[in-house]
Design a protein around this motif. Structure first.
Motif, PDB file in Angstrom:
ATOM      1  N   PRO A 474      12.931-132.390  25.677  1.00 44.77           N
ATOM      2  CA  PRO A 474      12.115-131.315  26.242  1.00 44.77           C
ATOM      3  C   PRO A 474      10.664-131.773  26.401  1.00 44.77           C
ATOM      4  O   PRO A 474      10.124-132.456  25.539  1.00 44.77           O
ATOM      5  CB  PRO A 474      12.222-130.190  25.204  1.00 44.77           C
ATOM      6  N   ILE A 475      10.064-131.408  27.511  1.00 45.73           N
ATOM      7  CA  ILE A 475       8.661-131.735  27.744  1.00 45.73           C
ATOM      8  C   ILE A 475       7.804-130.737  26.967  1.00 45.73           C
ATOM      9  O   ILE A 475       7.934-129.528  27.161  1.00 45.73           O
ATOM     10  CB  ILE A 475       8.339-131.700  29.245  1.00 45.73           C
ATOM     11  N   PRO A 476       6.928-131.197  26.070  1.00 40.68           N
ATOM     12  CA  PRO A 476       6.205-130.291  25.154  1.00 40.68           C
ATOM     13  C   PRO A 476       5.005-129.597  25.800  1.00 40.68           C
ATOM     14  O   PRO A 476       3.853-129.778  25.393  1.00 40.68           O
ATOM     15  CB  PRO A 476       5.779-131.238  24.019  1.00 40.68           C
ATOM     16  N   ILE A 477       5.302-128.809  26.807  1.00 39.03           N
ATOM     17  CA  ILE A 477       4.278-128.083  27.555  1.00 39.03           C
ATOM     18  C   ILE A 477       4.767-126.647  27.737  1.00 39.03           C
ATOM     19  O   ILE A 477       5.967-126.401  27.910  1.00 39.03           O
ATOM     20  CB  ILE A 477       4.036-128.728  28.942  1.00 39.03           C
ATOM     21  N   TYR A 478       3.827-125.693  27.709  1.00 36.64           N
ATOM     22  CA  TYR A 478       4.184-124.325  28.064  1.00 36.64           C
ATOM     23  C   TYR A 478       3.075-123.741  28.939  1.00 36.64           C
ATOM     24  O   TYR A 478       2.002-124.331  29.097  1.00 36.64           O
ATOM     25  CB  TYR A 478       4.448-123.467  26.825  1.00 36.64           C
ATOM     26  N   PHE A 479       3.372-122.570  29.548  1.00 32.34           N
ATOM     27  CA  PHE A 479       2.477-121.982  30.533  1.00 32.34           C
ATOM     28  C   PHE A 479       2.277-120.503  30.233  1.00 32.34           C
ATOM     29  O   PHE A 479       3.180-119.823  29.727  1.00 32.34           O
ATOM     30  CB  PHE A 479       3.072-122.115  31.940  1.00 32.34           C
ATOM     31  N   PRO A 480       1.103-119.953  30.588  1.00 27.57           N
ATOM     32  CA  PRO A 480       0.916-118.504  30.474  1.00 27.57           C
ATOM     33  C   PRO A 480       1.845-117.764  31.444  1.00 27.57           C
ATOM     34  O   PRO A 480       2.197-118.299  32.503  1.00 27.57           O
ATOM     35  CB  PRO A 480      -0.548-118.296  30.874  1.00 27.57           C
ATOM     36  N   VAL A 481       2.242-116.574  31.052  1.00 28.51           N
ATOM     37  CA  VAL A 481       3.055-115.722  31.924  1.00 28.51           C
ATOM     38  C   VAL A 481       2.229-114.499  32.286  1.00 28.51           C
ATOM     39  O   VAL A 481       1.724-113.801  31.402  1.00 28.51           O
ATOM     40  CB  VAL A 481       4.372-115.307  31.243  1.00 28.51           C
ATOM     41  N   GLU A 482       2.104-114.255  33.570  1.00 25.16           N
ATOM     42  CA  GLU A 482       1.377-113.086  34.057  1.00 25.16           C
ATOM     43  C   GLU A 482       2.383-111.996  34.405  1.00 25.16           C
ATOM     44  O   GLU A 482       3.238-112.192  35.280  1.00 25.16           O
ATOM     45  CB  GLU A 482       0.563-113.482  35.289  1.00 25.16           C
ATOM     46  N   MET A 483       2.325-110.878  33.697  1.00 24.81           N
ATOM     47  CA  MET A 483       3.226-109.765  33.979  1.00 24.81           C
ATOM     48  C   MET A 483       2.740-109.023  35.221  1.00 24.81           C
ATOM     49  O   MET A 483       1.551-108.718  35.359  1.00 24.81           O
ATOM     50  CB  MET A 483       3.297-108.813  32.791  1.00 24.81           C
ATOM     51  N   LEU A 484       3.659-108.731  36.134  1.00 25.29           N
ATOM     52  CA  LEU A 484       3.313-108.118  37.410  1.00 25.29           C
ATOM     53  C   LEU A 484       3.684-106.636  37.485  1.00 25.29           C
ATOM     54  O   LEU A 484       3.728-106.056  38.579  1.00 25.29           O
ATOM     55  CB  LEU A 484       3.995-108.885  38.549  1.00 25.29           C
ATOM     56  N   THR A 485       3.961-106.062  36.327  1.00 24.55           N
ATOM     57  CA  THR A 485       4.245-104.620  36.296  1.00 24.55           C
ATOM     58  C   THR A 485       2.956-103.837  36.527  1.00 24.55           C
ATOM     59  O   THR A 485       1.849-104.375  36.414  1.00 24.55           O
ATOM     60  CB  THR A 485       4.858-104.223  34.950  1.00 24.55           C
ATOM     61  N   ALA A 486       3.116-102.555  36.828  1.00 25.61           N
ATOM     62  CA  ALA A 486       1.950-101.720  37.159  1.00 25.61           C
ATOM     63  C   ALA A 486       0.926-101.691  36.043  1.00 25.61           C
ATOM     64  O   ALA A 486      -0.286-101.720  36.288  1.00 25.61           O
ATOM     65  CB  ALA A 486       2.413-100.302  37.506  1.00 25.61           C
ATOM     66  N   ASP A 487       1.416-101.644  34.796  1.00 26.33           N
ATOM     67  CA  ASP A 487       0.483-101.560  33.670  1.00 26.33           C
ATOM     68  C   ASP A 487       0.264-102.905  32.982  1.00 26.33           C
ATOM     69  O   ASP A 487      -0.384-102.976  31.940  1.00 26.33           O
ATOM     70  CB  ASP A 487       0.985-100.532  32.653  1.00 26.33           C
ATOM     71  N   GLY A 488       0.834-103.963  33.575  1.00 29.72           N
ATOM     72  CA  GLY A 488       0.664-105.285  32.978  1.00 29.72           C
ATOM     73  C   GLY A 488       1.494-105.510  31.744  1.00 29.72           C
ATOM     74  O   GLY A 488       1.389-106.548  31.089  1.00 29.72           O
ATOM     75  N   GLY A 489       2.368-104.564  31.420  1.00 30.58           N
ATOM     76  CA  GLY A 489       3.212-104.711  30.243  1.00 30.58           C
ATOM     77  C   GLY A 489       4.594-105.190  30.615  1.00 30.58           C
ATOM     78  O   GLY A 489       4.839-105.733  31.687  1.00 30.58           O
ATOM     79  N   GLY A 490       5.539-104.959  29.718  1.00 32.37           N
ATOM     80  CA  GLY A 490       6.908-105.383  29.947  1.00 32.37           C
ATOM     81  C   GLY A 490       7.207-106.734  29.344  1.00 32.37           C
ATOM     82  O   GLY A 490       6.387-107.315  28.603  1.00 32.37           O
ATOM     83  N   SER A 491       8.386-107.223  29.663  1.00 35.80           N
ATOM     84  CA  SER A 491       8.855-108.480  29.061  1.00 35.80           C
ATOM     85  C   SER A 491       9.659-109.275  30.071  1.00 35.80           C
ATOM     86  O   SER A 491      10.540-108.728  30.744  1.00 35.80           O
ATOM     87  CB  SER A 491       9.728-108.185  27.836  1.00 35.80           C
ATOM     88  N   PRO A 492       9.391-110.570  30.201  1.00 37.87           N
ATOM     89  CA  PRO A 492      10.223-111.399  31.079  1.00 37.87           C
ATOM     90  C   PRO A 492      11.663-111.479  30.578  1.00 37.87           C
ATOM     91  O   PRO A 492      12.577-111.705  31.373  1.00 37.87           O
ATOM     92  CB  PRO A 492       9.530-112.765  31.031  1.00 37.87           C
ATOM     93  N   LEU A 493      11.862-111.275  29.278  1.00 37.21           N
ATOM     94  CA  LEU A 493      13.229-111.297  28.740  1.00 37.21           C
ATOM     95  C   LEU A 493      14.041-110.116  29.257  1.00 37.21           C
ATOM     96  O   LEU A 493      15.270-110.198  29.356  1.00 37.21           O
ATOM     97  CB  LEU A 493      13.190-111.267  27.211  1.00 37.21           C
ATOM     98  N   ALA A 494      13.364-109.036  29.585  1.00 36.90           N
ATOM     99  CA  ALA A 494      14.047-107.841  30.096  1.00 36.90           C
ATOM    100  C   ALA A 494      14.174-107.873  31.609  1.00 36.90           C
ATOM    101  O   ALA A 494      14.693-106.927  32.206  1.00 36.90           O
ATOM    102  CB  ALA A 494      13.286-106.592  29.659  1.00 36.90           C
TER     103      ALA A 494
END
Length: 868
Positions: A474-494
């Motif tokens: 695995p390449i040891p890098i990660y990235f920020p995730v920007e949530m695109l929901t109306a309130d900026g909440g939620g989960s990419p897992l969902a």
């Protein structure tokens, strides 16, 4: 000097003494017999190679005979094989050839009192295990461990003197922890970065393929469609090291062909960057190594992927150009750049023109498949009279061909003429100048007009490092995730709407390494270019301080683990770093042996990583491998490369069972020069088996403690010298030949001297010289000769140069040009004395008696021809 002064390294064997000759010993000699009542081997029992070889292999394991020890300030040798990928089919008889060569050198150097590091491990990540997992559902780790066990069993059965305590696999978490650490250093140094790269993407295999893996637009594995498309990739900036990678080749001892291959792959060229201006869209910049041919440009070519293709394209040509660009996406780079009239070069005129920087003429602009966006500027100035590909293209599309260089000797030339010479048809400023002078003048003219400059460029491209696979680091890098929901909440897992911010990569903390793979049961790639790891959502996405992040789902290529394994072997259990002070003391590798198929990429990538680590102060030497040797390929009995599909694979297990490991080792080294390609012939094993058995037979005879004398003393020293010199130059076939000659000499001496017996020292010298080649039988003979220490710790015999001088030679005696007999003479005997002795020989007298000797012709040390 005599070998009677031989010493043993008791510091290495003091805890491992054993007795093989007393009847009460737990480890009896089994080569020829059980012991008699006096503990002497004297039966005619047949040699049992399976029993003997198993016994000594168990002994070496039990007593850690080859465990590496480093003595302070002591001379060392680091002997390394290119470690294998453990495939499911195991070894065939071609694999042990290089391993046998390194083992001979490791054993030889130990006997010369070097500290020797001779390790073995496994290059175990890779696509085959993953493909097997897709087909069978078996986890790649399970398959890999099973295959490693098979390979290890086979290698141990051949008696290689590896220090198995240093065994490693690139799939070990504590190994790839440091592979990931190296990647982080590359990332922090700006040498690892993301890029949109045009790649060969195979949706069915779910991965990027190398150019060599694409044939006629289809994957080599499975014949699946392949398309060219841009893909986010991690790229390592090896081009930053191009000059050093070429310059430092001067300090290493490698095969000339490999040095040339490395230089050609780096492809350093000194030439000129030239700009052809356009009306609206800026200049088209090209690079050329032949500025002297600039006045012969009759058209320009842009790669189909070049950003100016769409901008310069006229409306009348747009449809044709777009169709062409789409069609080229199905071709690999190799197909596009292949030369030859039968390769069908294709292209389309853009309906646009550029301006020649010196003449001011309008030059038509084309797009064509033979120009690649990733090489140079993605544009070329076409000089068909002096370039093969340009010439072929110009002939297909009936484009002008203008000769601007003639032969220096004014002779006729055939176009395309690619040599340098005298410039012609280029205007009064350049005509009659040599190519060299014209080059300099044209570059100066371009510089003055601000339309060009001298430039150094390289064929070498940055290393595309990403793989869309599961079974890799695995390449040891990660990235920020920007949530695109109306309130900026939620989960990419969902499954909530989100965007991974790839432009903001974050390094995993070194304290969190290793980053391990998630457990998965479905390894099929799917159609997501991010790879199958993108489906492991619980692994991919995580939260920290309320912020969502996404791990990189690309893995490293198989090359990664093999770039630095030689370093880890020096200090495999170090938990604080790649290697420590003692590990440094083993570097660099003194001897590296492997196939010529790795002449470029593996060696280039390893050298690149080594230089990065050198700059970071992790290693102290600029180059990793001082001496490189390529073993030749062993072909099947049909003269073809061994492969399962041809049915010509010879399993070493079968050879070892039938003839023994020593016989296999001896045969592979006796077949011919190590670097040569050689066909396997099983029936020829019988020759080395007979040789092995003749050596054993000498152990049954009576031996004398008296020092060797006369001819025996000289033969012993000449053999020691010849074998020593042959081993030093890797001429193992001629070394074995010398041992065979010496064995025959001793056998003959034993037959004619039964009463007194052979000199023990003369026989021991044979066994010592044989031991690197056939270690099992040598150990057995050594024990039969009464030694209680392993022969692995004995000293290599030394020779006395004065005793190696040949003072007696055998010459042929001819009468009237026909050989009648042979005669031994002193090397410095005068011709008159030799003639007198020859005339007294019965086979000569019957042809010379009664006849007058009119003339003699003597070739010193070879022939005396008596003319009567």
């Amino acid at each position: 000097m005599s070998i009677r002064g031989r010493v043993f390294r008791k510091d290495l064997v003091k805890n491992h003494r054993f007795s093989l000759l007393k009847s009460t010993s737990p480890l009896q000699c089994t080569a020829l017999s059980d012991s008699d009542e006096n503990g002497n081997a004297n039966s005619n029992k047949k040699y049992n190679h399976i029993e003997v070889e198993t016994k000594w292999q168990n002994y070496w394991d039990k007593h850690n005979t080859f465990k590496t020890k480093r003595r302070p300030n002591h001379k060392k040798k680091y002997v390394l094989d290119m470690f294998p990928y453990p495939s499911g089919s195991g070894l065939h008889v071609g694999h042990p050839e290089g391993y046998t060569a390194t083992d001979i050198m490791a054993r030889y150097w130990r006997m010369l009192d070097y500290d020797v590091l001779h390790p073995m491990g496994w290059d175990a990540f890779g696509l085959p295990a993953e493909q097997h997992a897709m087909n069978t559902g078996t986890h790649p780790k399970v398959t890999t461990l099973k295959n490693i066990a098979t390979f290890k069993r086979q290698l141990k059965s051949l008696g290689f003197s590896y220090d198995w305590s240093r065994e490693l696999s690139t799939t070990d978490e504590q190994y790839f922890k440091w592979t990931q650490w190296i990647f982080l250093q590359l990332f922090k140094s700006g040498l690892a970065a993301q890029s949109e790269v045009s790649v060969n993407w195979c949706p069915a295999l779910g991965t990027v393929l190398a150019n060599e893996e694409v044939i006629n637009g289809l994957s080599e594995r499975g014949n699946h469609p392949v398309v060219r498309q841009p893909l986010r990739q991690w790229v390592l900036k090896i081009t930053h090291f191009a000059d050093r990678l070429e310059q430092d080749l001067a300090g290493i001892e490698w095969p000339e062909g490999t040095l040339v291959a490395q230089k050609q792959w780096i492809g350093r060229s000194v030439g000129a960057a030239v700009q052809f201006t356009t009306d609206l869209h800026g200049p088209i910049e090209v690079f050329t190594t032949r500025p002297d041919t600039l006045m012969g440009v009759t058209y320009l070519v842009l790669a189909p992927e070049h950003p100016l293709v769409d901008k310069l394209c006229s409306e009348s040509q747009r449809e044709a150009v777009q169709e062409y660009v789409q069609a080229v996406k199905g071709k690999s780079d190799l197909e596009r750049t292949a030369t030859g009239k039968d390769k069908g070069k294709t292209g389309v005129f853009l309906g646009a023109y550029a301006v020649h920087p010196i003449s001011g003429d309008r030059v038509p602009v084309w797009t064509a498949d033979y120009v690649l966006a990733g090489y140079g500027t993605g544009a070329v100035m076409a000089v068909p009279a002096h370039d093969e590909r340009d010439f072929e293209f110009a002939q297909i599309y009936d484009l002008p061909i203008k000769q601007v260089v003639a032969a220096a000797n004014s002779g006729e030339v055939t176009l395309p003429y690619a040599e340098e010479g005298v410039v012609c048809n280029s205007g009064v400023d350049f005509d009659t100048l040599s190519s060299s002078d014209a080059r300099n003048l044209i570059i100066q003219r371009l510089t003055d007009k601000n339309l060009g400059r001298q430039q150094v460029t390289y064929k070498l491209r940055d290393w595309v490092f990403s793989r869309q696979r599961y079974w890799g680091e695995p390449i040891p890098i990660y990235f920020p995730v920007e949530m695109l929901t109306a309130d900026g909440g939620g989960s990419p897992l969902a499954g909530d709407a989100h965007r991974i911010v790839y432009e903001k990569p974050i390094a995993v903390e070194e304290s969190e390494l290793p980053l391990t793979l998630p457990e998965m049961t479905d390894f099929h790639p799917g159609d997501d270019p991010q790879g199958c790891l993108a489906r492991a959502k619980d692994w991919r996405f995580f939260q920290r301080d309320g912020q969502w992040f996404a791990r990189e789902t690309n893995t490293m290529p198989q090359w990664a683990g093999s770039c630095w394994y030689y370093l880890r072997f020096t200090d495999p259990n170090n938990s604080e770093g790649i290697l420590g002070e003692e590990g440094q003391s083993w570097l660099p590798v003194d001897l590296y042996v492997g196939g010529q198929e790795h002449a470029v990429l593996h060696l280039l990538y390893a050298r690149f990583w080594h230089k990065v680590l050198f700059d970071l102060g992790v290693v102290n030497h600029k180059e990793p491998f001082l001496k490189l040797v390529h073993q030749g390929m062993i072909l099947g009995t049909d003269g073809e490369k061994m492969s399962k599909s041809r049915g010509n694979v010879i399993n070493p297990d079968d050879v070892v069972k039938e003839y023994g490991a020593d016989a296999l080792r001896l045969y592979e080294m006796f077949m011919g020069p190590l670097e040569a390609v050689k066909p396997w012939q099983t029936n020829q094993l019988l020759g080395v088996v007979r040789f092995r058995d003749r050596v054993l037979a000498l152990m049954k005879g009576t031996l004398s403690n008296a020092a060797p004398e006369g001819q025996m003393l000289k033969e012993m020293h000449k053999t020691i010298k010849k074998v020593t010199q042959d081993v030093d130059r890797f001429a193992f076939n001629t070394a074995i030949s010398s041992l065979m000659v010496y064995t025959n000499f001793l056998t003959s001496a034993a037959s004619s001297n039964k009463g007194e017996g052979l000199s023990r020292e003369a026989v021991e010298s044979l066994v010592l010289l044989l031991s690197p080649f056939a270690p099992h039988v040598a150990e057995e003979c050594w024990a039969l000769l009464g030694h209680s220490e392993s022969i692995s710790h004995a000293s290599w015999p030394q020779f006395d140069e004065a005793l190696c001088v040949q003072d007696i030679v055998t010459i042929a005696i001819q009468v009237n040009g026909k050989v009648r007999t042979k005669m031994d003479i002193q090397v410095d005997a005068p011709e008159t004395e030799i003639l007198g002795m020859a005339l007294e020989l019965p086979n000569v007298k019957k042809f010379t008696d009664g006849n007058e000797v009119k003339k003699t012709i003597y070739v010193p040390g070879r022939i005396l021809n008596i003319l009567v």
